[in-house]
Design an enzyme around this catalytic site. Structure first.
Site, PDB file in Angstrom:
ATOM      1  N   HIS A 160      -8.152  12.467   1.609  1.00 32.06           N
ATOM      2  CA  HIS A 160      -7.113  11.415   1.833  1.00 32.06           C
ATOM      3  C   HIS A 160      -5.702  10.854   2.632  1.00 32.06           C
ATOM      4  CE1 HIS A 160      -5.295   7.835  -0.279  1.00 32.06           C
ATOM      5  NE2 HIS A 160      -6.786   7.593  -0.189  1.00 32.06           N
ATOM      6  N   HIS A 203       1.025  -0.851   0.108  1.00 29.71           N
ATOM      7  CA  HIS A 203       0.277  -0.068   0.109  1.00 29.71           C
ATOM      8  C   HIS A 203       0.552   1.425   0.137  1.00 29.71           C
ATOM      9  CE1 HIS A 203      -2.790   2.600   2.029  1.00 29.71           C
ATOM     10  NE2 HIS A 203      -3.893   2.001   0.608  1.00 29.71           N
TER      11      HIS A 203
END
Length: 695
Positions: free
Chosen positions: A595, A438
Site C-alpha cells: 500500500h 486523502h
C-alpha cells in the site's frame, strides 16, 4: 500506434489484478487458511468492482454515452468484455472453493450438507434453528397486497416458491412467492455437534439450515422450491456538494439512496426455480447478462471470518509476525525529544502502529502542546487516535480534525466519528467541496523556550490500527522547519480561505502534485540527455492517468531507466519498442497488501526520495487533496531506496507486466527472494534494508 495498443484499459487491468489475488488462493504453496482468506478477498474485490465500476459503465450506457475512452473502448464494448471476464473469474473462484474444501476436509474440517448429518446431529441443529434462527426470520410474501420488498445490496436471501394445500380447492392450483433474508447478524457457518469417535469438525451453512426448515414459516403451503440469491446494487454516491447546506446531512441522505441503487448483478443458486427467477428478473429489471448462476454457496466473503475462527490451526496459517516498536522510541517516554534530534521513519506492519498512537497521546497530555491538527480518511472501530484527539480537546487544546465523509463504504463510520469528536470539543471540518481529502498528516504545535515548534507525522496509509497490521505503509516523524511550515499552510487551506501556498517541501494535489511529478520526470529526461544517471523508481497502488503515462513514455524514449512497482491497475504498456522499452513494471501480491507510495529519482547522481498518499490516477491528481513529502534525512532515504530495491529483486511473489497486458511470474534463476518475508524474517526491517547494497 493506435490508442488501444498504446494503453491498457483500467477495468481490464483491474481484472488482471484480481486474478493475481485469486492465483494466491490457488497456489498450493500458500498455507491453506491463507488461501481461504485470498479467496474471500477476491470475492470482496469483485463485489466492489461490480457496485462501482460496472455500475458506472451502465450509467454511461443509460445516459447514451458512446465515446471511446483513451484506451479505445466504448462503454458498450468494455461492459461486454468485462462481464465475460468476470464470469470466467467466478467459475475459477468456485473451482478453487471446491479444491479448498477438499483440502480442508483432509485437515479434519468439513462444511457439509444437511443430508450428511446423522440423526443426533440433525436433531441438535433443528433445536438450534427453533431456539436461535426461527425467531429472527421474517417471511416476506409477494402478492397484490404486499409489494416486492426492498432487497439490500450484497445481502443473502432465499427465494421461496409455494403452492397451495392440495386439500384446499381455492389454493391448490395456485403458485405463490416469498422472500426470506438470511440474517447476517448470525454466523454463516454453524458448528455441528461431532460424531462419536470422529476427529472431524463439521459445519453447516446457515442458509442450508433455513432451507430444510423453511416449511415452518409457511404452514399450510407446499414448498416447490427454495434457493439462495444475492443482489449487487450501484453503490456510488451522487453528491450535490455545491448545493448542500450541510455536507454531513447530504451524505446521510445519499446513503439512504444507495440502498435503492439500481441492480447491476444478480447471483442465483444453481437450479433456481423458474418462477422465482422470472420474478427476480422482472422486479429487479436485470437481463440475462446480469445474472450469475453459482454452483456453490453465494458470497464467498464469509470465508474470511470462517478461516479466522478455526482454532488449533496455526500450522495452516502464515507464521505470526509481531510488529516491533520502533527502536528509536524504545528508550524514551518523550517521543518529541527524539524527533527534535532526528527524523524517524517507521514501516508497517513490521513496526507497530502504536508509535503513532503514542505520539498523539503524548501530544494530548503535554501541557506545552497548544494545537493538534489531523486528517482522518478511514479509521478503525474504537480508534485510540480518536480517543486521544477527544482527550486533547477536553483538556483545552485547539484540536482540528479534517474528516473525509466521502471515503467510499466508510461514510457511516466517519459520520459517527465526526459527531463524537464534535461533542468532545474538536473543530471538525468535512473536507473541501468537490474534493476528497486523502492526505495522511498530523501536525502538533508545541511551545518551547519562548517559541513554537511544529512536529509532523506524514504517512502513506490511513490512520487505521487494523489495516496497519496487514498493509505495508511508511510513516515519517519530523520537525523539519520547511515541512512544519507547509503542514500549517496545508491545514489552513483545508479549513479556511487561505490562498494556495508557495510550498517549501510539499507538493499538494489537486493543483501542485502533478506539475511537481512532471518537473521531476523532466529533470530526469534532461539528465539522460546529458549522459548523467537518470532513473525513476516509483511504488504505488495504481497508475491510470493518461498524461502521467505519456510523460513516462517520453522519459523512456529519452533513455531514462524506469522501474514501477504497481500493485493493482496499470494502464501503461511496458517494453514496447520505440515507446516504453526502458520501462519495467512489476506487481507484488503476497501476505500483506502493498500500500505504500514511494518515489525515488536519481537527481543526476544525488538521489531524492519522496513518500506520498497519492496513486498516479486522475482522481488522485485532480480531484483529491493529496500530499507528496520529501525525505530529507540521508540514512532514511537509503532505507527506502533499499526497500524499493528489495521489491524489484523479488522473484517469488512478483509478477511482471508484459506489453500485451498479461502478467507472468518473475523467474530469473536467482536465489529466491521474497521481499515481504525478507523484511519479516528479521525483527527490524531497518536491519534488512541497511544490509542491502543499493546500485
Amino acid at each position: 500506434m493506435t490508442v488501444s495498443k498504446k494503453y491498457i484499459n483500467r477495468d481490464l487491468s483491474w481484472i488482471e489484478f484480481n486474478s493475481r489475488v485469486l492465483e494466491e488462493a490457488e497456489d498450493a504453496t500458500t498455507p491453506l487458511l491463507e488461501r481461504l482468506q485470498f479467496l474471500s478477498i477476491c470475492s470482496s474485490n469483485l463485489d466492489e468492482f461490480m457496485s462501482v465500476r460496472v455500475a458506472g459503465l451502465k450509467d454511461q450506457l443509460k445516459a447514451g454515452f458512446l465515446k471511446a475512452d483513451f484506451t479505445g473502448y466504448t462503454p458498450h464494448g468494455l461492459l461486454k468484455r468485462v462481464m465475460k471476464r468476470t464470469s470466467q473469474m467466478v467459475r475459477r473462484q468456485y473451482r478453487n472453493y471446491r479444491d479448498l474444501m477438499r483440502g480442508l476436509a483432509k485437515e479434519g474440517t468439513v462444511i457439509t450438507a444437511w443430508e450428511e448429518l446423522n440423526r443426533e446431529q440433525a436433531e441438535a441443529m433443528t433445536e438450534y434453528f427453533h431456539e436461535i434462527v426461527y425467531p429472527v426470520l421474517t417471511p416476506m410474501a409477494v402478492d397484490s397486497s404486499r409489494p416486492f420488498p426492498l432487497l439490500h445490496s450484497k445481502e443473502l436471501y432465499l427465494a421461496v416458491v409455494l403452492s397451495g394445500d392440495p386439500a384446499d380447492e381455492k389454493l391448490k392450483d395456485q403458485t405463490f412467492s416469498a422472500i426470506v433474508q438470511v440474517p447476517s447478524i448470525l454466523s454463516r457457518t454453524l458448528e455441528v455437534p461431532g460424531r462419536r469417535n470422529s476427529r472431524k469438525t463439521t459445519y453447516l451453512l446457515l442458509e442450508d439450515l433455513i432451507k430444510v426448515h423453511i416449511g415452518k414459516l409457511f404452514s399450510g403451503y407446499v414448498i416447490e422450491g427454495v434457493q439462495a440469491f444475492r443482489v449487487t446494487r450501484n453503490s456510488d454516491l451522487a453528491l450535490n456538494e455545491e448545493g448542500a447546506e450541510d455536507l454531513l446531512q447530504e451524505i446521510e441522505k445519499e446513503l439512504r439512496r444507495r440502498r435503492r441503487g439500481f441492480p447491476v448483478r444478480l447471483e442465483v443458486e444453481n437450479g433456481m426455480h423458474e418462477h422465482a427467477l422470472e420474478l427476480l428478473k422482472d422486479e429487479l429489471e436485470v437481463t440475462e447478462d446480469d445474472i450469475f448462476e453459482i454452483e456453490g454457496p453465494l458470497d464467498l466473503t464469509f470465508l474470511s471470518k470462517f478461516a479466522s475462527s478455526l482454532l488449533n490451526s496455526d500450522h495452516l496459517r502464515y507464521p505470526p509476525i509481531d510488529p516491533v516498536y520502533p527502536i528509536e522510541f524504545e528508550e524514551t517516554e518523550q517521543m518529541m525529544s527524539v524527533i527534535r534530534e532526528r527524523d524517524v521513519l517507521v514501516y508497517h506492519p513490521y513496526e507497530s502502529f502504536e508509535a503513532v498512537n503514542d505520539f498523539l497521546y503524548e501530544a494530548a497530555v503535554d501541557p506545552d502542546v497548544l494545537a493538534i491538527k489531523m486528517t482522518l480518511y478511514r479509521v478503525n472501530v474504537n480508534s485510540a487516535l480518536v480517543k486521544a484527539l477527544a482527550q486533547a480537546a477536553e483538556s483545552g487544546k485547539q484540536v482540528t480534525v479534517v474528516v473525509e465523509l466521502k471515503a467510499r463504504f466508510d461514510e457511516e463510520r466517519n459520520i459517527a466519528w465526526a459527531r463524537q469528536l464534535e461533542k468532545a470539543g474538536c473543530h471538525v471540518v468535512y473536507g473541501l467541496v468537490g474534493l476528497k481529502t486523502h492526505a495522511k498528516i498530523t501536525l502538533v504545535v508545541r511551545r518551547e523556550e519562548g517559541s513554537l515548534r511544529r512536529y509532523v507525522h506524514v504517512g502513506t496509509g490511513n490512520y487505521n490500527e487494523n489495516t496497519s497490521k496487514v498493509y505495508t505503509d511508511a510513516g515519517l516523524f519530523t520537525c523539519h522547519p520547511d515541512i512544519g511550515t507547509d503542514a500549517s499552510a496545508l491545514f489552513n487551506e483545508m479549513t479556511g480561505y487561505s490562498t494556495p501556498h508557495d510550498w517549501k517541501a510539499f507538493a499538494v494535489a489537486p493543483a501542485g502534485l502533478k506539475p511537481k511529478l512532471f518537473d521531476l520526470i523532466d529533470r530526469e529526461i534532461e539528465f539522460a540527455k546529458e549522459g548523467k544517471p537518470a532513473r525513476i523508481v516509483a511504488k504505488m497502488n495504481s497508475l491510470s492517468n493518461q498524461s502521467m503515462i505519456d510523460k513516462l513514455y517520453e522519459a523512456s524514449q529519452a533513455g531514462v531507466s524506469i522501474h514501477l512497482i504497481v500493485r493493482g491497475v496499470c494502464c501503461l504498456r511496458p517494453g514496447v519498442p520505440g515507446l516504453s522499452e526502458n520501462v519495467r513494471v512489476i506487481s507484488i501480491v503476497d501476505r500483506f497488501l502493498e500500500h505504500s507510495r514511494i518515489l525515488a529519482v536519481s537527481g543526476g547522481g544525488e538521489e531524492e526520495v519522496y513518500i506520498s498518499s497519492a496513486d498516479w490516477m486522475t482522481r488522485n491528481l485532480s480531484r483529491r487533496v493529496e500530499l507528496l513529502c520529501p525525505v530529507y534525512d540521508a540514512s532514511l532515504r537509503q532505507m527506502l531506496l533499499n526497500l524499493l530495491q528489495m521489491n524489484l529483486l523479488d522473484n517469488v511473489k512478483a509478477r511482471e507486466l508484459e506489453s500485451g497486458g498479461s502478467y507472468k511470474r518473475v523467474s530469473n534463476g536467482e536465489q529466491p527472494l521474497r521481499s515481504q518475508f525478507g523484511a519479516a524474517d528479521i525483527p527490524l526491517w531497518k536491519t534488512v534494508a541497511a544490509s542491502m547494497d543499493h546500485p
